[in-house]
Scaffold this active site. Structure first.
Site, PDB file in Angstrom:
ATOM      1  CE1 TYR A   1      -4.222   1.693   0.585  1.00  0.00           C
ATOM      2  CE2 TYR A   1      -2.724   3.312   1.530  1.00  0.00           C
ATOM      3  CZ  TYR A   1      -3.969   2.987   1.026  1.00  0.00           C
ATOM      4  OH  TYR A   1      -4.941   3.940   0.927  1.00  0.00           O
TER       5      TYR A   1
ATOM      6  CG  PHE B   1      -8.429  15.979 -24.597  1.00  0.00           C
ATOM      7  CD1 PHE B   1      -8.542  15.492 -25.890  1.00  0.00           C
ATOM      8  CD2 PHE B   1      -8.822  15.158 -23.548  1.00  0.00           C
ATOM      9  CE1 PHE B   1      -9.021  14.209 -26.127  1.00  0.00           C
ATOM     10  CE2 PHE B   1      -9.295  13.876 -23.787  1.00  0.00           C
ATOM     11  CZ  PHE B   1      -9.398  13.397 -25.082  1.00  0.00           C
ATOM     12  CB  THR B   2     -13.351  16.016 -24.290  1.00  0.00           C
ATOM     13  OG1 THR B   2     -12.497  14.878 -24.127  1.00  0.00           O
ATOM     14  CG2 THR B   2     -13.726  16.147 -25.760  1.00  0.00           C
TER      15      THR B   2
ATOM     16  CG  ASP C   1      -2.335  16.752 -21.967  1.00  0.00           C
ATOM     17  OD1 ASP C   1      -1.690  15.687 -21.938  1.00  0.00           O
ATOM     18  OD2 ASP C   1      -3.566  16.790 -22.142  1.00  0.00           O
TER      19      ASP C   1
ATOM     20  CE  LYS D   1      -4.311   9.936 -26.227  1.00  0.00           C
ATOM     21  NZ  LYS D   1      -5.595   9.439 -26.725  1.00  0.00           N
TER      22      LYS D   1
ATOM     23  NE  ARG E   1     -13.341  13.148 -29.920  1.00  0.00           N
ATOM     24  CZ  ARG E   1     -13.213  12.882 -28.619  1.00  0.00           C
ATOM     25  NH1 ARG E   1     -12.046  12.658 -28.087  1.00  0.00           N
ATOM     26  NH2 ARG E   1     -14.264  12.864 -27.828  1.00  0.00           N
TER      27      ARG E   1
ATOM     28  CG  PHE F   1     -17.917  12.711 -26.174  1.00  0.00           C
ATOM     29  CD1 PHE F   1     -17.692  13.892 -25.489  1.00  0.00           C
ATOM     30  CD2 PHE F   1     -17.017  11.684 -26.028  1.00  0.00           C
ATOM     31  CE1 PHE F   1     -16.586  14.038 -24.659  1.00  0.00           C
ATOM     32  CE2 PHE F   1     -15.900  11.812 -25.211  1.00  0.00           C
ATOM     33  CZ  PHE F   1     -15.695  12.993 -24.522  1.00  0.00           C
TER      34      PHE F   1
HETATM   35  N1  F0G Z   1      -5.075  14.707 -22.552  1.00  0.00           N
HETATM   36  C1  F0G Z   1      -5.039  14.255 -23.822  1.00  0.00           C
HETATM   37  C2  F0G Z   1      -4.246  14.998 -24.846  1.00  0.00           C
HETATM   38  C3  F0G Z   1      -5.735  13.092 -24.168  1.00  0.00           C
HETATM   39  O1  F0G Z   1      -5.694  12.674 -25.432  1.00  0.00           O
HETATM   40  C4  F0G Z   1      -6.458  12.398 -23.174  1.00  0.00           C
HETATM   41  C5  F0G Z   1      -7.223  11.199 -23.504  1.00  0.00           C
HETATM   42  C6  F0G Z   1      -6.459  12.897 -21.870  1.00  0.00           C
HETATM   43  C7  F0G Z   1      -5.754  14.052 -21.597  1.00  0.00           C
HETATM   44  C8  F0G Z   1      -7.222  12.217 -20.771  1.00  0.00           C
HETATM   45  O2  F0G Z   1      -6.590  11.055 -20.402  1.00  0.00           O
HETATM   46  O3  F0G Z   1      -8.247   9.241 -20.929  1.00  0.00           O
HETATM   47  O4  F0G Z   1      -6.318   8.824 -19.398  1.00  0.00           O
HETATM   48  O5  F0G Z   1      -8.198  10.238 -18.679  1.00  0.00           O
HETATM   49  N2  F0G Z   1      -7.497  10.858 -24.691  1.00  0.00           N
HETATM   50  C9  F0G Z   1      -8.225   9.650 -25.089  1.00  0.00           C
HETATM   51  C10 F0G Z   1      -8.523   9.683 -26.569  1.00  0.00           C
HETATM   52  C11 F0G Z   1      -9.450   9.382 -24.271  1.00  0.00           C
HETATM   53  O6  F0G Z   1      -9.204   8.766 -27.021  1.00  0.00           O
HETATM   54  O7  F0G Z   1      -8.091  10.583 -27.280  1.00  0.00           O
HETATM   55  P1  F0G Z   1      -7.378   9.770 -19.825  1.00  0.00           P
END
Ligand code: F0G
Length: 467
Positions: free
Chosen positions: A65, A117-118, A208, A251, A374, A440
């Protein structure tokens, strides 16, 4: 420079089943079950192939832990690869965005960035912040072959800081390989300019780094001054310019998890208490120790150009083949996937009827290939509930690292060519279920006419009884 040693069987169900499947999924490819999917090009997140070294490292994990040696190895990898001493582990990228937003954003703050980013947008908004996207005009021109469309517009950045006041800007956010505009990189010289402005006004720079390896690879390919440098030099240069670096390891390092890292103790201390509150103890952060081991090995592997280049090279092939057929695609080829311009592809569908969502559903129907919308569906409504039409309407066909063969990519080209010839048959969509946040993911839609049935009839006519 890889061979395949572990395989997974794929299934291609007939188009009649695919029609039922996409109806059951509310015309939202996120809601498809993989048993109905042939090639899964939804995302590269958590779907990149792992290496033998990553998988073997997972067996040596230290289950504890607190004080796990697995975490110590990850910390060392972060210091070696990203050049940052302090690491806060989080369960994935958006968890880092939650922690950073809570720690640094106050209501009314403005966050300038190259592009949102979303999930970053959702967390910034949730904490009362507003974003300002400051790209150059060519960034949204799909036909422009500018090599660094992810660059932030430096003049607009300075003007934005003057207008809102540095005291209202907790940080500038730069996203490597800007995801939503088609996986387009920024240059190191642009990041250096951002650093200069950040210093001039005393503002923190947040990077990021979820798609940092690919951005570094494209810097090496496209930015003359860096051609002779190693991936290690380029990555360290980029992270060195930022005060705070965060990433989705799903990623960046072909594993799970994420992290926030910095060399500034004061910044670390502002976030430290949030990790046990939202993620887990400071030496696991909601990630399994096995995944932490895979993450550490994966970080070192991002320095291997033959690993990073595989996906961008396949994407370049896909983009060039689609372009040759006259299919509108984002150029130059970027990272993460090929991005088809749905407004160009389906110019007969008004943007209010979600051309990118319709194209994603239609392409799944005719191919079994799952891409991702997208565009406006991935966007949000304003405070009065009015739809904000997205700057771009893209169908993203992700090419996760070392997962597909070139013949599978050729299948994508083939089916896309057929769909392009029959594009007039594609119609629009409307929402039947619209969640209030990140709609989405789980939203449901329906076609405005019986266009999916018509498309299936034409498919059967042209393809006979093949799948
Ligand atoms: N920042 C970027 C540039 C991303 O592409 C993503 C995720 C995140 C942050 C968030 O990371 O999913 O680990 O919480 N991109 C994925 C995509 C979901 O399909 O483009 P996460």
């Amino acid at each position: 420079m890889h061979k395949v040693r572990v395989v997974q069987k794929l299934h291609l169900v007939p188009i009649e089943r695919r029609l039922d499947a996409i109806k059951e999924a509310g015309f939202n490819t996120f809601r498809l079950s993989t048993k109905d999917v042939f090639l899964d090009m939804l995302t590269d997140s958590g779907t990149n192939a792992m290496s033998d070294n990553q998988i073997s490292a997972m067996f040596q994990a230290d289950d504890a832990y607190a004080g796990s040696q697995s975490f110590m190895r990850l910390q060392k990898a972060v210091e070696d690869v990203l050049g940052k001493k302090y690491l806060l582990p989080v369960h994935q990228g958006r968890a880092a965005e939650n922690v950073i937003s809570r720690a640094f954003i106050k209501p009314g703050n403005v966050i300038p960035m190259n592009y949102h980013f979303t999930t970053a947008l959702a967390h910034i908004t949730e904490n009362g912040g507003k974003i300002k996207e400051l790209l150059y005009d060519h960034a949204l021109d799909f036909t422009s072959d500018h090599p660094f469309k992810g660059n932030i517009n430096i003049e607009k950045l300075e003007e934005c800081i003057r207008r809102h006041g540095a005291e209202n800007i907790p940080f500038i956010r730069m996203e490597a390989s800007t995801n939503l505009i088609g996986g387009q990189p920024f240059s190191i010289s642009n990041l250096m300019d951002v650093r200069r402005i950040a210093d001039k006004y005393g503002i923190m720079l947040v990077l990021d780094a979820s798609l940092l390896g690919e951005n570094a690879y494209l810097v090496k390919q496209r930015e003359k001054e860096w051609r002779e440098n190693s991936m290690a030099d380029i990555i360290k240069m980029m992270t060195g310019l930022a005060d705070l670096v965060y990433f989705s390891a799903r990623k960046l390092s072909s594993s799970r998890g994420g992290g926030i890292c910095t060399n500034r103790k004061d910044l670390y201390m502002k976030m430290e208490a949030l990790i046990p509150l939202f993620e887990g103890f400071l030496t696991y952060g909601g990630i399994s120790v096995r995944e932490i081991e895979a993450m550490a090995v994966g970080l070192y592997e991002t320095l291997d150009e033959t690993m990073i280049s595989q996906s961008p090279q396949f994407i370049r092939f896909l983009v060039n083949e689609l372009g040759r057929l006259g299919i509108p695609v984002v150029t130059p080829p970027g990272v993460l996937g090929a991005h088809v311009d749905a407004m160009g592809f389906c110019s007969h569908i008004p943007q209010e009827h979600y051309p990118a969502g319709a194209l994603a559903a239609a392409f799944y129907l005719v191919s079994g290939v799952r891409g991702m919308e997208r565009g406006t569906i991935s966007s949000v409504r304003d405070e009065n509930g009015i739809e904000i039409l997205a700057d771009v309407e893209l169908l993203r066909l992700a090419v996760p690292r070392r997962v597909f063969t070139l013949s599978q990519i050729k299948y994508v080209v083939d089916r896309m060519a057929w769909l392009y010839e029959n594009r007039e048959l594609i119609g629009g969509l409307e929402f039947t279920y619209e969640p209030p946040v990140l709609r989405f993911f789980m939203g449901g839609l329906k076609p405005l006419t019986d266009w999916p049935e018509k498309l299936m009839v034409k498919f059967r006519k042209d393809f006979g009884d093949s799948l």
